[in-house]
Scaffold this motif. Structure first.
Motif, PDB file in Angstrom:
ATOM      1  N   LYS A   9       9.661  12.665   7.040  1.00  0.00           N
ATOM      2  CA  LYS A   9      10.166  13.021   5.706  1.00  0.00           C
ATOM      3  C   LYS A   9      10.828  11.822   5.030  1.00  0.00           C
ATOM      4  CE  LYS A   9      11.116  17.971   6.236  1.00  0.00           C
ATOM      5  NZ  LYS A   9      12.199  18.972   6.201  1.00  0.00           N
ATOM      6  N   ILE A  10      11.653  11.096   5.781  1.00  0.00           N
ATOM      7  CA  ILE A  10      12.333   9.929   5.208  1.00  0.00           C
ATOM      8  C   ILE A  10      11.314   8.863   4.825  1.00  0.00           C
ATOM      9  CG2 ILE A  10      13.948   8.042   5.679  1.00  0.00           C
ATOM     10  CD1 ILE A  10      15.450  10.022   7.548  1.00  0.00           C
ATOM     11  N   PHE A  11      10.362   8.597   5.692  1.00  0.00           N
ATOM     12  CA  PHE A  11       9.357   7.567   5.404  1.00  0.00           C
ATOM     13  C   PHE A  11       8.520   7.958   4.187  1.00  0.00           C
ATOM     14  CE2 PHE A  11       5.378   5.230   6.014  1.00  0.00           C
ATOM     15  CZ  PHE A  11       5.898   3.942   6.111  1.00  0.00           C
ATOM     16  N   ASN A  12       8.113   9.209   4.104  1.00  0.00           N
ATOM     17  CA  ASN A  12       7.335   9.656   2.949  1.00  0.00           C
ATOM     18  C   ASN A  12       8.132   9.548   1.658  1.00  0.00           C
ATOM     19  OD1 ASN A  12       5.106  10.186   4.544  1.00  0.00           O
ATOM     20  ND2 ASN A  12       5.524  12.363   4.722  1.00  0.00           N
ATOM     21  N   LEU A  13       9.423   9.836   1.722  1.00  0.00           N
ATOM     22  CA  LEU A  13      10.288   9.696   0.553  1.00  0.00           C
ATOM     23  C   LEU A  13      10.384   8.234   0.136  1.00  0.00           C
ATOM     24  CD1 LEU A  13      12.188  11.103  -1.454  1.00  0.00           C
ATOM     25  CD2 LEU A  13      14.015  10.821   0.238  1.00  0.00           C
ATOM     26  N   LEU A  14      10.471   7.348   1.115  1.00  0.00           N
ATOM     27  CA  LEU A  14      10.496   5.911   0.830  1.00  0.00           C
ATOM     28  C   LEU A  14       9.222   5.480   0.111  1.00  0.00           C
ATOM     29  CD1 LEU A  14      11.402   2.931   1.194  1.00  0.00           C
ATOM     30  CD2 LEU A  14      10.312   3.019   3.437  1.00  0.00           C
ATOM     31  N   ILE A  15       8.080   5.859   0.624  1.00  0.00           N
ATOM     32  CA  ILE A  15       6.798   5.477   0.024  1.00  0.00           C
ATOM     33  C   ILE A  15       6.674   6.060  -1.383  1.00  0.00           C
ATOM     34  CG2 ILE A  15       4.286   5.683   0.236  1.00  0.00           C
ATOM     35  CD1 ILE A  15       5.727   3.742   2.265  1.00  0.00           C
ATOM     36  N   GLU A  16       7.064   7.309  -1.540  1.00  0.00           N
ATOM     37  CA  GLU A  16       7.012   7.964  -2.854  1.00  0.00           C
ATOM     38  C   GLU A  16       7.864   7.215  -3.871  1.00  0.00           C
ATOM     39  OE1 GLU A  16       9.050  11.946  -4.591  1.00  0.00           O
ATOM     40  OE2 GLU A  16       7.832  12.226  -2.785  1.00  0.00           O
ATOM     41  N   ASN A  17       9.063   6.815  -3.479  1.00  0.00           N
ATOM     42  CA  ASN A  17       9.950   6.111  -4.404  1.00  0.00           C
ATOM     43  C   ASN A  17       9.500   4.681  -4.664  1.00  0.00           C
ATOM     44  OD1 ASN A  17      12.359   7.738  -5.385  1.00  0.00           O
ATOM     45  ND2 ASN A  17      12.175   8.350  -3.257  1.00  0.00           N
ATOM     46  N   LYS A  18       8.892   4.039  -3.677  1.00  0.00           N
ATOM     47  CA  LYS A  18       8.345   2.702  -3.923  1.00  0.00           C
ATOM     48  C   LYS A  18       7.239   2.769  -4.975  1.00  0.00           C
ATOM     49  CE  LYS A  18       7.546  -0.413  -0.791  1.00  0.00           C
ATOM     50  NZ  LYS A  18       7.232  -1.195   0.421  1.00  0.00           N
ATOM     51  N   LYS A  19       6.416   3.797  -4.903  1.00  0.00           N
ATOM     52  CA  LYS A  19       5.351   3.961  -5.893  1.00  0.00           C
ATOM     53  C   LYS A  19       5.938   4.266  -7.267  1.00  0.00           C
ATOM     54  CE  LYS A  19       1.797   5.548  -2.684  1.00  0.00           C
ATOM     55  NZ  LYS A  19       1.002   6.702  -2.220  1.00  0.00           N
ATOM     56  N   ARG A  20       6.925   5.126  -7.290  1.00  0.00           N
ATOM     57  CA  ARG A  20       7.532   5.549  -8.557  1.00  0.00           C
ATOM     58  C   ARG A  20       8.201   4.371  -9.276  1.00  0.00           C
ATOM     59  NH1 ARG A  20      11.405  10.114  -7.592  1.00  0.00           N
ATOM     60  NH2 ARG A  20       9.481  11.290  -7.464  1.00  0.00           N
ATOM     61  N   TYR A  21       8.852   3.497  -8.518  1.00  0.00           N
ATOM     62  CA  TYR A  21       9.635   2.424  -9.125  1.00  0.00           C
ATOM     63  C   TYR A  21       9.014   1.040  -8.941  1.00  0.00           C
ATOM     64  CZ  TYR A  21      13.072   6.106  -9.502  1.00  0.00           C
ATOM     65  OH  TYR A  21      13.694   7.290  -9.811  1.00  0.00           O
ATOM     66  N   LYS A  22       7.715   0.985  -8.633  1.00  0.00           N
ATOM     67  CA  LYS A  22       7.063  -0.296  -8.342  1.00  0.00           C
ATOM     68  C   LYS A  22       7.169  -1.296  -9.489  1.00  0.00           C
ATOM     69  CE  LYS A  22       2.481   1.186  -9.731  1.00  0.00           C
ATOM     70  NZ  LYS A  22       1.173   1.591  -9.299  1.00  0.00           N
TER      71      LYS A  22
END
Length: 87
Positions: free
Chosen positions: A71-84
């Motif tokens: 869950k934490i890793f997926n949240l990290l990836i999601e936010n990296k995409k959102r704020y790239k």
């Protein structure tokens, strides 16, 4: 310019910020886990933001349950995409 703002923000993150952010994203972390995450972020933010996250994934898998680390890793990836565009 954004990098300096990001670094300043990272340095201001508290354990409570991590607990609250996790809670808003359906990830419950206790004080000890929040402290561990906070320490890791502050000491590895460049790898987290700009790297391929192999080290981060290993850290999560070694320190959290499989479900929580995923869950934490997926949240990290999601936010990296959102704020790239800001990284």
């Amino acid at each position: 310019m954004f990098k300096k703002m990001i670094v300043n923000y990272i340095n201001s993150i508290t354990n409570n910020d991590i607990i609250m952010f996790g809670s808003k994203n359906n990830i419950i972390v206790n004080e000890k886990e929040a402290s561990l995450i906070n320490y890791y972020i502050k000491n590895n933010y460049e790898e987290i933001l700009y790297g391929n996250n192999i080290k981060t994934k290993a850290f999560l898998e070694n320190n959290f349950s499989q479900e929580k680390s995923t869950k934490i890793f997926n949240l990290l990836i999601e936010n990296k995409k959102r704020y790239k565009n800001y990284l």
